[in-house]
Enzyme design. Sequence first.
Site, PDB file in Angstrom:
ATOM      1  N   LYS A  47      -1.884  17.250  27.075  1.00  0.00           N
ATOM      2  CA  LYS A  47      -2.323  18.644  26.926  1.00  0.00           C
ATOM      3  C   LYS A  47      -1.877  19.275  28.281  1.00  0.00           C
ATOM      4  CE  LYS A  47      -5.968  18.117  23.552  1.00  0.00           C
ATOM      5  NZ  LYS A  47      -7.467  18.362  23.463  1.00  0.00           N
ATOM      6  N   GLU A  57      -9.225   5.939  18.960  1.00  0.00           N
ATOM      7  CA  GLU A  57      -9.929   6.842  20.002  1.00  0.00           C
ATOM      8  C   GLU A  57     -11.033   6.469  20.705  1.00  0.00           C
ATOM      9  OE1 GLU A  57      -9.433  11.747  20.203  1.00  0.00           O
ATOM     10  OE2 GLU A  57     -10.633  11.014  18.516  1.00  0.00           O
ATOM     11  N   HIS A 105       6.783  -5.335   0.891  1.00  0.00           N
ATOM     12  CA  HIS A 105       8.488  -5.449   0.567  1.00  0.00           C
ATOM     13  C   HIS A 105       8.853  -4.875   1.875  1.00  0.00           C
ATOM     14  CE1 HIS A 105       8.382  -6.439  -3.764  1.00  0.00           C
ATOM     15  NE2 HIS A 105       7.144  -5.995  -3.679  1.00  0.00           N
TER      16      HIS A 105
END
Length: 446
Positions: free
Chosen positions: A419, A284, A305
């Site tokens: 948003k 951010e 793995h």
Amino acid sequence: MKLELNHTFSFLSKENMQSYESAIASTYNTIFNKTGAGNDFLGWVNLPSEIDEAFLADIERTAAELRKKSDLFVVIGIGGSYLGARAVIEALQNHFAPLSGERPLIVYAGHNMSEDYLHELIAILDQKDYSLAVISKSGTTTEPAIAFRILKQHIINKYGEQEAASRIIAITDKAKGALKQLANVKGYKTYIVPDDVGGRFSVLTPVGLLPIAVAGIDIRALVKGAVEIEQLCKSNPTLNGNFVSEYAVVRHMMYLMGKTNEIMVNYEPRLVYFSEWWKQLYGESHGKNHKGIFPASVTFSTDLHSMGQYIQDGLRNLFETVISVERSNHELRIPLENEDLDQLNYIAGKRISEVNHKAELGTMLAHEDGGVPVIRLEIPEVSAFVLGQLIYFFEMACALSGYLLEVNPFDQPGVEAYKKNMFALLGKKGYEEKTAELNHRLSTIL
């Protein structure tokens, strides 16, 4: 704590590093004097050393009261409003806390919008005594606001208005916003989110300290660790002998060489959420203007793995930062067996931590052979004090790295894009034109 670089850092000559000396000194000056981009969000810089006794004592008293009456403590927040607390709590609590009988158990809400998650949480809260903290500067951030509206109704129905008010803590703005207004009306105890501290830098404010204290963790030791690294940076705001500066410079040099992905590696599952906090802090802060290193994380040896294959042989645009833990908190040795059917007698008698360390060193050498530079940050143990050191280490290095990258490390304009679309699609007032545009776009692809 100490910082080590593996042999693939051959480009890090003394001359190359020293070429950054002036830039680092100038950047520290910008940070401490608060003259750079985003300077109104630099309250975290002096925060550890400015925390006083009365404040810590008040947090501890409140936490003790909540612990007495709660089997569960719900932390409602998203992003920096919960990740810092969760990083510290999950690093220091029992791995099997839900089964160990520890109370209160810390649970989280408002960090997603899953209907099933909230429904199942409420079903548990029906059966348990609980209290909660709602963390939001404005009180209108969608995810925590939804969760708080629902859980506020639940806790009032369960305990009644007066008792519910004693079980709700609001951590919000000092004077304005929907949550502050509601807290004033309902009589909730409040703590302040400082105006000059952004969410992702807020773990050493009440945002992090209250939930951490409710979990029974020593917040004084956490703060003391952060103070130590704060003092290091202030007493030596240079590149020489300051591993915070070294980390920031090496990251920048990696980026200029095309190493655009940084993978945080830990060998202790208790550090998974610390990696999540770090990912938000760096992602951010730096991901803007089409710039920035992409932060990712793995937990070894588990991910050796799976993701280990890509790291060893995939695209060479990455480097690793390994948090190496010197000492475990417990001792467990591998037993000797007469038949040795699993062929493990060659390590019989060794501690599991020793095997883990050899896996770490073997992996580092393998990745070095594969062309992956490795930064190794060695810490003595996972404790509140050391986590405090790490928090301030990564915060200051994040600020240094951001300014070297020539971005504002303290804003997040890109977060607002989703948003606005979500508000429009939900029919929020004032978004009518955007709603029509998005519905048209969706009609062509759905």
